[in-house]
Write a protein that holds these residues in place. Structure first.
Motif, PDB file in Angstrom:
ATOM      1  N   SER A 226      47.200 -19.658 -30.841  1.00 46.80           N
ATOM      2  CA  SER A 226      48.085 -20.134 -29.776  1.00 46.80           C
ATOM      3  C   SER A 226      47.862 -21.617 -29.577  1.00 46.80           C
ATOM      4  O   SER A 226      46.850 -22.187 -30.010  1.00 46.80           O
ATOM      5  N   LEU A 227      48.823 -22.266 -28.914  1.00 43.96           N
ATOM      6  CA  LEU A 227      48.722 -23.667 -28.550  1.00 43.96           C
ATOM      7  C   LEU A 227      48.926 -23.808 -27.045  1.00 43.96           C
ATOM      8  O   LEU A 227      49.898 -23.277 -26.494  1.00 43.96           O
ATOM      9  N   THR A 228      48.024 -24.538 -26.392  1.00 42.09           N
ATOM     10  CA  THR A 228      48.238 -24.945 -25.004  1.00 42.09           C
ATOM     11  C   THR A 228      48.250 -26.466 -25.001  1.00 42.09           C
ATOM     12  O   THR A 228      47.267 -27.101 -25.371  1.00 42.09           O
ATOM     13  N   LEU A 229      49.378 -27.035 -24.610  1.00 43.48           N
ATOM     14  CA  LEU A 229      49.577 -28.482 -24.657  1.00 43.48           C
ATOM     15  C   LEU A 229      49.539 -29.034 -23.232  1.00 43.48           C
ATOM     16  O   LEU A 229      50.343 -28.633 -22.386  1.00 43.48           O
ATOM     17  N   VAL A 230      48.596 -29.926 -22.979  1.00 40.12           N
ATOM     18  CA  VAL A 230      48.394 -30.479 -21.647  1.00 40.12           C
ATOM     19  C   VAL A 230      48.847 -31.937 -21.652  1.00 40.12           C
ATOM     20  O   VAL A 230      48.235 -32.785 -22.304  1.00 40.12           O
ATOM     21  N   ALA A 231      49.969 -32.211 -20.976  1.00 40.26           N
ATOM     22  CA  ALA A 231      50.554 -33.566 -20.970  1.00 40.26           C
ATOM     23  C   ALA A 231      50.525 -34.155 -22.371  1.00 40.26           C
ATOM     24  O   ALA A 231      49.981 -35.244 -22.597  1.00 40.26           O
ATOM     25  N   PRO A 232      51.119 -33.478 -23.346  1.00 37.95           N
ATOM     26  CA  PRO A 232      50.939 -33.878 -24.744  1.00 37.95           C
ATOM     27  C   PRO A 232      51.735 -35.114 -25.149  1.00 37.95           C
ATOM     28  O   PRO A 232      52.859 -35.329 -24.693  1.00 37.95           O
ATOM     29  N   ALA A 233      51.156 -35.908 -26.035  1.00 39.89           N
ATOM     30  CA  ALA A 233      51.881 -37.021 -26.650  1.00 39.89           C
ATOM     31  C   ALA A 233      52.813 -36.472 -27.719  1.00 39.89           C
ATOM     32  O   ALA A 233      52.598 -35.393 -28.262  1.00 39.89           O
ATOM     33  N   ALA A 316      55.259 -21.152 -35.429  1.00 35.07           N
ATOM     34  CA  ALA A 316      55.644 -19.914 -34.743  1.00 35.07           C
ATOM     35  C   ALA A 316      54.418 -19.243 -34.131  1.00 35.07           C
ATOM     36  O   ALA A 316      54.005 -18.158 -34.538  1.00 35.07           O
ATOM     37  N   VAL A 317      53.791 -19.917 -33.156  1.00 33.75           N
ATOM     38  CA  VAL A 317      52.676 -19.318 -32.425  1.00 33.75           C
ATOM     39  C   VAL A 317      52.982 -19.413 -30.931  1.00 33.75           C
ATOM     40  O   VAL A 317      53.722 -20.307 -30.506  1.00 33.75           O
ATOM     41  N   PRO A 318      52.451 -18.512 -30.125  1.00 34.60           N
ATOM     42  CA  PRO A 318      52.661 -18.599 -28.671  1.00 34.60           C
ATOM     43  C   PRO A 318      52.210 -19.966 -28.158  1.00 34.60           C
ATOM     44  O   PRO A 318      51.126 -20.443 -28.511  1.00 34.60           O
ATOM     45  N   THR A 319      53.044 -20.576 -27.343  1.00 33.10           N
ATOM     46  CA  THR A 319      52.774 -21.940 -26.881  1.00 33.10           C
ATOM     47  C   THR A 319      53.048 -22.057 -25.387  1.00 33.10           C
ATOM     48  O   THR A 319      54.027 -21.502 -24.883  1.00 33.10           O
ATOM     49  N   ALA A 320      52.167 -22.772 -24.706  1.00 35.41           N
ATOM     50  CA  ALA A 320      52.351 -23.064 -23.283  1.00 35.41           C
ATOM     51  C   ALA A 320      52.150 -24.552 -23.064  1.00 35.41           C
ATOM     52  O   ALA A 320      51.386 -25.210 -23.783  1.00 35.41           O
ATOM     53  N   VAL A 321      52.846 -25.098 -22.075  1.00 35.32           N
ATOM     54  CA  VAL A 321      52.763 -26.521 -21.758  1.00 35.32           C
ATOM     55  C   VAL A 321      52.448 -26.664 -20.267  1.00 35.32           C
ATOM     56  O   VAL A 321      53.058 -25.990 -19.434  1.00 35.32           O
ATOM     57  N   VAL A 322      51.502 -27.554 -19.954  1.00 37.75           N
ATOM     58  CA  VAL A 322      51.169 -27.862 -18.563  1.00 37.75           C
ATOM     59  C   VAL A 322      51.237 -29.377 -18.389  1.00 37.75           C
ATOM     60  O   VAL A 322      50.674 -30.126 -19.207  1.00 37.75           O
ATOM     61  N   TRP A 323      51.926 -29.813 -17.343  1.00 35.16           N
ATOM     62  CA  TRP A 323      52.092 -31.247 -17.118  1.00 35.16           C
ATOM     63  C   TRP A 323      51.897 -31.548 -15.630  1.00 35.16           C
ATOM     64  O   TRP A 323      52.305 -30.768 -14.769  1.00 35.16           O
ATOM     65  N   GLY A 324      51.290 -32.672 -15.325  1.00 34.33           N
ATOM     66  CA  GLY A 324      51.183 -33.112 -13.943  1.00 34.33           C
ATOM     67  C   GLY A 324      52.481 -33.762 -13.501  1.00 34.33           C
ATOM     68  O   GLY A 324      53.020 -34.624 -14.199  1.00 34.33           O
ATOM     69  N   ALA A 325      53.004 -33.349 -12.360  1.00 40.43           N
ATOM     70  CA  ALA A 325      54.277 -33.887 -11.880  1.00 40.43           C
ATOM     71  C   ALA A 325      54.201 -35.384 -11.621  1.00 40.43           C
ATOM     72  O   ALA A 325      55.200 -36.091 -11.710  1.00 40.43           O
ATOM     73  N   GLN A 326      52.993 -35.881 -11.298  1.00 33.84           N
ATOM     74  CA  GLN A 326      52.817 -37.302 -10.994  1.00 33.84           C
ATOM     75  C   GLN A 326      52.205 -38.066 -12.171  1.00 33.84           C
ATOM     76  O   GLN A 326      51.535 -39.078 -11.986  1.00 33.84           O
ATOM     77  N   GLU A 340      62.759 -22.897 -27.667  1.00 37.87           N
ATOM     78  CA  GLU A 340      62.887 -21.715 -26.816  1.00 37.87           C
ATOM     79  C   GLU A 340      61.590 -20.907 -26.790  1.00 37.87           C
ATOM     80  O   GLU A 340      60.811 -20.920 -27.735  1.00 37.87           O
ATOM     81  N   GLY A 341      61.403 -20.214 -25.678  1.00 30.05           N
ATOM     82  CA  GLY A 341      60.276 -19.298 -25.564  1.00 30.05           C
ATOM     83  C   GLY A 341      58.949 -19.943 -25.227  1.00 30.05           C
ATOM     84  O   GLY A 341      57.910 -19.272 -25.260  1.00 30.05           O
ATOM     85  N   VAL A 342      58.947 -21.221 -24.913  1.00 27.45           N
ATOM     86  CA  VAL A 342      57.704 -21.914 -24.573  1.00 27.45           C
ATOM     87  C   VAL A 342      57.550 -21.977 -23.064  1.00 27.45           C
ATOM     88  O   VAL A 342      58.471 -22.403 -22.355  1.00 27.45           O
ATOM     89  N   GLN A 343      56.392 -21.559 -22.579  1.00 27.95           N
ATOM     90  CA  GLN A 343      56.111 -21.625 -21.145  1.00 27.95           C
ATOM     91  C   GLN A 343      55.853 -23.082 -20.758  1.00 27.95           C
ATOM     92  O   GLN A 343      55.045 -23.749 -21.389  1.00 27.95           O
ATOM     93  N   ILE A 344      56.526 -23.550 -19.721  1.00 25.61           N
ATOM     94  CA  ILE A 344      56.320 -24.921 -19.254  1.00 25.61           C
ATOM     95  C   ILE A 344      56.044 -24.885 -17.754  1.00 25.61           C
ATOM     96  O   ILE A 344      56.833 -24.334 -16.989  1.00 25.61           O
ATOM     97  N   ARG A 345      54.913 -25.464 -17.360  1.00 25.46           N
ATOM     98  CA  ARG A 345      54.567 -25.510 -15.945  1.00 25.46           C
ATOM     99  C   ARG A 345      54.307 -26.957 -15.537  1.00 25.46           C
ATOM    100  O   ARG A 345      53.502 -27.642 -16.178  1.00 25.46           O
ATOM    101  N   VAL A 346      55.003 -27.411 -14.522  1.00 26.83           N
ATOM    102  CA  VAL A 346      54.794 -28.751 -13.981  1.00 26.83           C
ATOM    103  C   VAL A 346      54.025 -28.590 -12.668  1.00 26.83           C
ATOM    104  O   VAL A 346      54.476 -27.900 -11.753  1.00 26.83           O
ATOM    105  N   VAL A 347      52.849 -29.217 -12.604  1.00 29.50           N
ATOM    106  CA  VAL A 347      51.922 -29.021 -11.492  1.00 29.50           C
ATOM    107  C   VAL A 347      52.046 -30.161 -10.492  1.00 29.50           C
ATOM    108  O   VAL A 347      51.789 -31.324 -10.819  1.00 29.50           O
TER     109      VAL A 347
END
Length: 371
Positions: A226-233, A316-326, A340-347
């Motif tokens: 899986s991939l978890t991308l945190v504020a990714p470039a 083709a691996v499960p992927t999630a994205v987390v980003w700081g709103a500020q 499509e199908g990628v979880q995206i959460r803006v904190v």
């Protein structure tokens, strides 16, 4: 005999150098029901402030270390037990914990275990917590190191093996990034997996590290679970080029501190210790050359030079994205960049260092992909 239902919340070890912490605020009160992951207290370390999440379930029956007080790593700071456990037993546990703190007879909590491996002629440093079948690898961003995951690694390590890696040119790894290209850095991550004999891993990357783990997954999709991308470039063109160049060229506290404020939603997180640690790192022989090489990978003029989105399109691996709103360094990307199908959460309330300002969001994102 102590009732086994009485559980002790201890001062965590959030980094290799942490020896104690100060409770700045309790977020729950005695008598409150808590569950695994409940935010218990704000803790100040010698590096930065963070929020302690509960590893236990039950009722907070006793506070051992009050707000404003400090405790060594491993010291009991609170008692958790079901409501039916007699008050007298809880009071005895609190008294025992206070006596241990007063006497200094505290067994320090096990922190990360450090190691080194050789990959492509370079020594790569890493820190490991936990021992479980699922392997998670945490990859920091530009100018960071393995300690940037100090609030994420410990909670993730429950029942898992979690490695925090220093990329080439960073932390305690060899100060050599070759051409500084994305493929070079992705090769270091893949080589790290090879060196440790890890067949498949969950990769987590922040900022530049997000682009690096994307490239690693594109090269060897069979190695990534899986991939978890945190504020990714690499998932848009906009970037705070002034911050990136300013960070590289700053050589004094006066020059560096204003740039570091762009990393956090809460500028008070830019402590004197954080500034001093980064200046110390930047003054190591070879570091400036490494940072300048990587800057050429990150920027094309004032825009981002990396196109990680096109690499992710073939993964083709499960992927999630987390980003700081500020986020003031890399603006939140358009969701279409991830497909499509990628979880995206803006904190909300978090900036570019969202894994420091809201580590729970990162833990939840990673765990949502573990299956």
């Amino acid at each position: 005999m102590t009732d086994e239902r009485i559980r002790r919340i201890k001062m965590p070890k959030w980094g290799l150098s942490m020896t104690s912490g100060t409770i700045t605020d309790w977020l729950v009160a005695e008598g409150d029901e808590i569950t695994d992951g409940t935010e218990l207290a704000e803790i100040d370390t010698d590096k930065i402030a963070g929020t302690l999440e509960s590893p236990e379930e039950g009722v907070l029956r006793g506070v051992v270390v009050a707000a404003g007080e400090s405790a060594p790593v491993g010291g009991t700071i609170a008692i958790v037990a079901p409501a039916e456990v007699p008050d007298a037993e809880v009071e005895a546990a609190v008294a025992e914990a206070k006596e241990q703190l007063a006497s200094g007879a505290v067994e320090e909590a096990a922190g990360p275990v450090t190691g080194e491996v050789e990959v492509g002629g370079r020594n790569l440093s890493y820190a490991t917590m936990g021992d479980g079948p699922d392997v998670v690898v945490l990859v920091h961003g530009f100018g960071g190191d393995k300690n940037s995951w100090l609030f994420v690694q410990e909670p993730l390590a429950e029942g898992r093996t979690v490695h925090a890696l220093d990329l080439p040119g960073h932390g305690s790894s060899t100060k050599d990034v070759g051409d500084g290209g994305l493929d070079e850095l992705a090769g270091a991550v893949i080589g790290f997996l090879d060196a440790l004999g890890v067949e498949r891993a969950h990769l987590v990357g922040h900022s530049l590290g997000g682009a690096v783990v994307t490239a690693a997954a594109a090269r060897t999709p069979d190695r990534v679970r899986s991939l978890t991308l945190v504020a990714p470039a690499g998932y848009g063109t906009e970037a705070n080029a002034d911050y990136l160049r300013g960070f590289v060229e700053a050589s004094t506290r006066r020059e560096l501190k204003p740039h570091l404020r762009a990393l956090f939603a809460d500028e008070s997180q830019v402590t004197r210790q954080l500034v001093d640690d980064l200046l110390k790192f930047k003054r190591i022989d070879g570091v400036q050359d490494c940072l300048r090489a990587l800057l050429g990978t990150l920027l094309d003029g004032d825009k981002q030079a990396i196109d990680a989105a096109s690499l992710l399109a073939g993964v083709a691996v499960p992927t999630a994205v987390v980003w700081g709103a500020q986020d003031q360094v890399l603006p939140v990307a358009d969701p279409s960049a991830f497909g499509e199908g990628v979880q995206i959460r803006v904190v909300e309330g978090a900036g570019h260092m969202v894994h420091m300002e809201n580590p729970a969001a990162i833990r939840e994102a990673v765990e949502s992909l573990l299956g």
